[in-house]
Enzyme design. Sequence first.
Site, short mmCIF file in Angstrom:
data_model
loop_
_atom_site.label_atom_id
_atom_site.label_comp_id
_atom_site.label_asym_id
_atom_site.label_seq_id
_atom_site.Cartn_x
_atom_site.Cartn_y
_atom_site.Cartn_z
N GLY A 1 66.51 60.03 83.35
CA GLY A 1 67.16 59.09 82.44
C GLY A 1 66.89 57.63 82.73
O GLY A 1 66.91 56.80 81.82
N GLU B 1 70.38 53.56 87.62
CA GLU B 1 70.86 54.76 86.93
C GLU B 1 71.02 54.47 85.44
O GLU B 1 71.24 53.32 85.04
CB GLU B 1 72.20 55.18 87.58
CG GLU B 1 72.91 56.36 86.98
CD GLU B 1 72.16 57.67 87.06
OE1 GLU B 1 71.03 57.74 86.55
OE2 GLU B 1 72.72 58.66 87.58
N ASP B 2 70.88 55.51 84.63
CA ASP B 2 71.04 55.31 83.19
C ASP B 2 72.50 55.13 82.81
O ASP B 2 72.89 54.14 82.21
CB ASP B 2 70.41 56.49 82.41
CG ASP B 2 70.83 57.86 82.96
OD1 ASP B 2 71.72 57.92 83.84
OD2 ASP B 2 70.28 58.88 82.51
N ASP C 1 79.08 58.52 84.05
CA ASP C 1 80.11 59.20 83.25
C ASP C 1 81.32 59.40 84.15
O ASP C 1 82.22 58.57 84.20
CB ASP C 1 79.52 60.51 82.73
CG ASP C 1 80.48 61.30 81.87
OD1 ASP C 1 81.64 60.85 81.72
OD2 ASP C 1 80.10 62.36 81.34
N PHE D 1 79.55 61.38 73.85
CA PHE D 1 78.22 61.74 74.33
C PHE D 1 77.18 60.90 73.58
O PHE D 1 77.11 60.92 72.36
CB PHE D 1 77.94 63.23 74.11
CG PHE D 1 76.71 63.68 74.83
CD1 PHE D 1 76.74 64.00 76.18
CD2 PHE D 1 75.49 63.75 74.16
CE1 PHE D 1 75.60 64.39 76.85
CE2 PHE D 1 74.34 64.14 74.83
CZ PHE D 1 74.39 64.46 76.18
N VAL D 2 76.38 60.15 74.34
CA VAL D 2 75.43 59.21 73.72
C VAL D 2 73.99 59.62 74.02
O VAL D 2 73.73 60.31 75.01
CB VAL D 2 75.67 57.76 74.22
CG1 VAL D 2 77.03 57.26 73.74
CG2 VAL D 2 75.57 57.67 75.75
N ASP E 1 69.23 61.85 77.09
CA ASP E 1 68.80 62.94 76.21
C ASP E 1 69.94 63.87 75.82
O ASP E 1 70.99 63.88 76.46
CB ASP E 1 67.72 63.78 76.90
CG ASP E 1 68.33 64.71 77.95
OD1 ASP E 1 69.08 64.21 78.83
OD2 ASP E 1 68.08 65.93 77.90
N ARG F 1 65.33 60.86 74.31
CA ARG F 1 65.11 59.89 75.40
C ARG F 1 64.28 58.71 74.93
O ARG F 1 64.43 57.59 75.39
CB ARG F 1 64.35 60.54 76.56
CG ARG F 1 65.16 61.48 77.42
CD ARG F 1 64.40 61.77 78.72
NE ARG F 1 64.84 63.00 79.34
CZ ARG F 1 65.93 63.16 80.07
NH1 ARG F 1 66.73 62.12 80.28
NH2 ARG F 1 66.25 64.31 80.60
P1 IMP Z 1 78.30 61.67 86.14
O1 IMP Z 1 78.02 62.36 87.42
O2 IMP Z 1 79.45 62.32 85.41
O3 IMP Z 1 78.50 60.19 86.29
O4 IMP Z 1 77.07 61.94 85.18
C1 IMP Z 1 75.92 61.21 85.22
C2 IMP Z 1 74.78 61.91 84.54
O5 IMP Z 1 75.20 62.75 83.45
C3 IMP Z 1 73.85 60.88 83.94
O6 IMP Z 1 72.86 60.47 84.85
C4 IMP Z 1 73.29 61.61 82.73
O7 IMP Z 1 72.13 62.34 83.12
C5 IMP Z 1 74.36 62.58 82.33
N1 IMP Z 1 75.17 62.04 81.23
C6 IMP Z 1 76.46 61.63 81.30
N2 IMP Z 1 76.89 61.20 80.11
C7 IMP Z 1 75.85 61.34 79.25
C8 IMP Z 1 75.68 61.06 77.85
O8 IMP Z 1 76.58 60.58 77.13
N3 IMP Z 1 74.46 61.33 77.33
C9 IMP Z 1 73.43 61.86 78.06
N4 IMP Z 1 73.55 62.14 79.38
C10 IMP Z 1 74.75 61.87 79.97
#
Ligand code: IMP
Length: 183
Positions: free
Chosen positions: A48, A103-104, A107, A156-157, A163, A169
Amino acid sequence: MNLDDVRDDLSTVLFTEEQIQARMLELAAQIDKDYADKSPLMVGILNGAVMVMADLSRALTIHCEMDWMAISSYGSGVASSGVVRILKDLNTAIAGRHVLIVEDIIDTGLTLAYLAGNLRSRNPASIEICAAFRKPEALCNEVNVKYLGFDIPSDFVVGYGLDYAGHYRNLRGLGVLSPKVYS
Ligand code: IMP
């Protein structure tokens, strides 16, 4: 791919390519200032973070190095599982280096909490986090993001590296994926 190309799949457009680019330039200016003479090692999280890394690193006026990690959070779909597995580790030893994780999106913050802990145990000189987007839940988990593009809603974006099932992407800009696409 432009927002108009997949407009029917998006319930909302959050940011255009121009808005994201403008914010990346601002973040790069901050990083330039904070890392003058430090030549940071930017660690991008595949897949990402490819777009953020490309835009941010090229906007810098200082030298930097780049390396990549690939991780998988078990499970697929639109919910974060929080369990992380390293699929590809760094090629670079980071002891004594100034590390900037790129990082992208954050969440829940569970992925970054794991990664930051893992990298910290390798004794870098410093470690900071840059993320293009952050959802509200991350605030509960107190992930310390020094360079943040935008706070966004918890939907969810897709786009700008993010993606759904491998698609979107390459979408310029960021939008909320319409539930009709995944339900
Ligand atoms: P976290 O561990 O919950 O912070 O999740 C982080 C990872 O989940 C990111 O690096 C993304 O790969 C994926 N992710 C979380 N939210 C989204 C979203 O809205 N769209 C796409 N990928 C997401």
